[in-house]
Design an enzyme around this catalytic site. Structure first.
Site, PDB file in Angstrom:
ATOM      1  N   CYS A  54       0.834  -1.205   0.000  1.00 49.62           N
ATOM      2  CA  CYS A  54       0.000   0.000   0.000  1.00 49.62           C
ATOM      3  C   CYS A  54       0.873   1.262   0.000  1.00 49.62           C
ATOM      4  O   CYS A  54       1.852   1.348   0.749  1.00 49.62           O
ATOM      5  CB  CYS A  54      -0.914  -0.010   1.223  1.00 49.62           C
ATOM      6  SG  CYS A  54      -2.011   1.419   1.281  1.00 49.62           S
ATOM      7  N   CYS A  58       0.208   4.820   6.970  1.00 49.94           N
ATOM      8  CA  CYS A  58      -0.434   4.639   8.290  1.00 49.94           C
ATOM      9  C   CYS A  58       0.575   3.966   9.234  1.00 49.94           C
ATOM     10  O   CYS A  58       1.050   2.855   8.947  1.00 49.94           O
ATOM     11  CB  CYS A  58      -1.686   3.793   8.152  1.00 49.94           C
ATOM     12  SG  CYS A  58      -2.783   4.400   6.844  1.00 49.94           S
ATOM     13  N   CYS A  98     -16.270  -9.162   5.529  1.00 48.94           N
ATOM     14  CA  CYS A  98     -15.659  -7.876   5.197  1.00 48.94           C
ATOM     15  C   CYS A  98     -14.428  -8.144   4.333  1.00 48.94           C
ATOM     16  O   CYS A  98     -13.535  -8.887   4.730  1.00 48.94           O
ATOM     17  CB  CYS A  98     -15.280  -7.158   6.485  1.00 48.94           C
ATOM     18  SG  CYS A  98     -14.599  -5.525   6.154  1.00 48.94           S
ATOM     19  N   CYS A 130     -19.321  -6.500   3.309  1.00 52.70           N
ATOM     20  CA  CYS A 130     -18.718  -5.211   3.649  1.00 52.70           C
ATOM     21  C   CYS A 130     -17.398  -5.116   2.887  1.00 52.70           C
ATOM     22  O   CYS A 130     -16.772  -6.131   2.603  1.00 52.70           O
ATOM     23  CB  CYS A 130     -18.462  -5.177   5.158  1.00 52.70           C
ATOM     24  SG  CYS A 130     -17.528  -3.736   5.701  1.00 52.70           S
ATOM     25  N   CYS A 190     -19.544   1.902   8.491  1.00 55.51           N
ATOM     26  CA  CYS A 190     -18.755   1.302   9.565  1.00 55.51           C
ATOM     27  C   CYS A 190     -17.509   2.162   9.732  1.00 55.51           C
ATOM     28  O   CYS A 190     -16.693   2.252   8.815  1.00 55.51           O
ATOM     29  CB  CYS A 190     -18.379  -0.128   9.174  1.00 55.51           C
ATOM     30  SG  CYS A 190     -17.239  -0.899  10.323  1.00 55.51           S
ATOM     31  N   ARG A 262     -18.148  -2.570  17.793  1.00 57.99           N
ATOM     32  CA  ARG A 262     -17.445  -3.823  17.482  1.00 57.99           C
ATOM     33  C   ARG A 262     -16.108  -3.917  18.207  1.00 57.99           C
ATOM     34  O   ARG A 262     -15.257  -3.033  18.076  1.00 57.99           O
ATOM     35  CB  ARG A 262     -17.242  -3.940  15.966  1.00 57.99           C
ATOM     36  CG  ARG A 262     -16.589  -5.238  15.550  1.00 57.99           C
ATOM     37  CD  ARG A 262     -16.649  -5.463  14.046  1.00 57.99           C
ATOM     38  NE  ARG A 262     -18.017  -5.502  13.585  1.00 57.99           N
ATOM     39  CZ  ARG A 262     -18.552  -4.673  12.692  1.00 57.99           C
ATOM     40  NH1 ARG A 262     -17.822  -3.735  12.141  1.00 57.99           N
ATOM     41  NH2 ARG A 262     -19.809  -4.777  12.344  1.00 57.99           N
TER      42      ARG A 262
HETATM   43  S1  SF4 Z   1      -4.260   1.045   6.885  1.00 57.08           S
HETATM   44 FE1  SF4 Z   1      -3.197   2.588   5.634  1.00 57.08          FE
HETATM   45  S2  SF4 Z   1      -1.266   1.623   4.958  1.00 57.08           S
HETATM   46 FE2  SF4 Z   1      -2.612  -0.002   5.721  1.00 57.08          FE
HETATM   47  S3  SF4 Z   1      -3.651  -0.811   3.911  1.00 57.08           S
HETATM   48 FE3  SF4 Z   1      -5.016   0.767   4.798  1.00 57.08          FE
HETATM   49  S4  SF4 Z   1      -4.473   2.668   3.795  1.00 57.08           S
HETATM   50 FE4  SF4 Z   1      -2.793   1.204   3.375  1.00 57.08          FE
END
Ligand code: SF4
Length: 334
Positions: A54, A58, A98, A130, A190, A262
């Site tokens: 990704c 984060c 989900c 989901c 959610c 949840r």
């Molecule tokens: S939480 Fe953030 S880094 Fe992880 S998959 Fe989702 S968007 Fe990407």
């Protein structure tokens, strides 16, 4: 009947959050009993349909390409594999599947077409479907709704004030905008957060304020405890105390009485007694299955044994109606 409010102040939420714990649990349990069938717990199962790689940053997430976490990166799964996982989850008592993809946002490409096919296929199994796919445009949300999507997960993670410390590659406003698109498409919302990121209690309260002051309360609010993963910037965060989880769950329950709260990531670390405290405090849903995206989660059999012990039963799918009937939302607002 409990009043449904959208004008909670930080002071009011803070006062609730800091109530002596036994009083807090009692108040939350009372509101839970007044507003929901407290003997029922909704079981969701999670499958990662596209893992890792990704582009977002984060700070808690092992799927961000920029961190060395050893996550087994894979391209989008074949539909058959997802359907098989859904059938297994359903047999284990789950009413909702989900599907998560490690994307910054949905793109109108063949992978999205594949997800649309998966949504249709799982919907045909009579399960609530989901997705959690990142940011969405209004048109994409509508396409998912037309395919039969029941709910869309898009967490706020933390407070607006704290957001930049955790994620720099998108804004809080973008987050809220996606929630608006989902709401507009009449998909069940959610959205919740994570505790243990190094946030302050004020941040937790601020996030709860944002959620409870949305024009309509989310139908589901997941409360996650950080599971620190080696290789992420938050790898060395101390574990949150179960009492913090109980306070978050109880406060969410009190200010959003009809919402499904949840108990999500972090459950592996909890004993049955601790999970029972969370149910007392108003948790009405869990994630079940072997893996919660990429971190371990108790398996179905262990959960069923816990349900039996506590006298809980899994909530059936579509209890509040089919997608686009908006009855779950009507229930929230009633
Ligand atoms: S939480 Fe953030 S880094 Fe992880 S998959 Fe989702 S968007 Fe990407």
């Amino acid at each position: 009947m409990t009043e449904i409010r959208h004008d909670w102040t930080k002071e009011e939420i803070s006062e609730i959050y800091h109530t002596p714990i036994l009083d807090l649990i009692f108040r939350a349990a009372t509101i839970h009993r007044e507003n929901q069938d407290y003997g029922e717990v909704q079981i969701s199962s999670l499958i990662s349909v596209k893992t890792g790689g990704c582009p977002e940053d984060c700070a808690y997430c092992p799927q961000a390409a920029r961190y060395q976490t050893g996550v087994n990166v894979h391209a989008i799964l074949p539909k058959e594999e997802v359907v098989a996982a859904a059938q297994k989850a359903k047999a284990g008592g789950a009413s909702r599947l989900c599907m998560g993809a490690a994307w910054r946002e949905v793109r109108d490409n063949r992978d999205f077409d594949k997800v649309i096919d998966m949504v249709k296929a799982v919907n045909e199994l009579d399960m609530e479907v989901c997705c959690t796919l990142g940011m969405l445009t209004e048109a994409q949300a509508q396409r998912l709704a037309d395919a039969g999507l029941y709910a869309y997960n898009h967490n706020l993670d933390t407070s607006e004030e704290d957001y930049k410390r955790i994620i720099t590659t998108r804004t809080y406003d973008e987050r809220l905008q996606t929630l608006e698109h989902v709401r507009k498409a009449k998909i069940s919302v959610c959205s919740g957060g994570i505790i243990g990121l190094g946030e302050t209690v004020e941040d937790r309260i601020s996030m709860l304020k944002t959620l409870s002051n949305l024009p309509k309360h989310p139908e589901s609010v997941p409360v996650n405890a950080l599971v620190p993963v080696k290789g992420t910037p938050l790898a060395d965060q101390p574990r949150v105390s179960v009492w913090d989880m109980v306070r978050m769950i109880a406060t969410a329950r009190i200010i959003m009485p009809k919402t499904v709260v949840r108990l999500s990531a972090g459950r592996t670390e909890m004993s049955v007694v601790e999970q029972a405290m969370c149910f007392m405090a108003g948790a009405s849903s869990i994630f079940a299955g072997e893996k919660l995206l990429t971190t371990p989660n108790p398996d179905f059999d262990t959960d069923m044994a816990m349900f039996q012990l506590l006298g809980l039963k899994p909530r059936e799918a579509f209890k509040n109606g089919r997608p686009n009937q908006v009855t779950e939302q009507q229930a929230v607002e009633a």
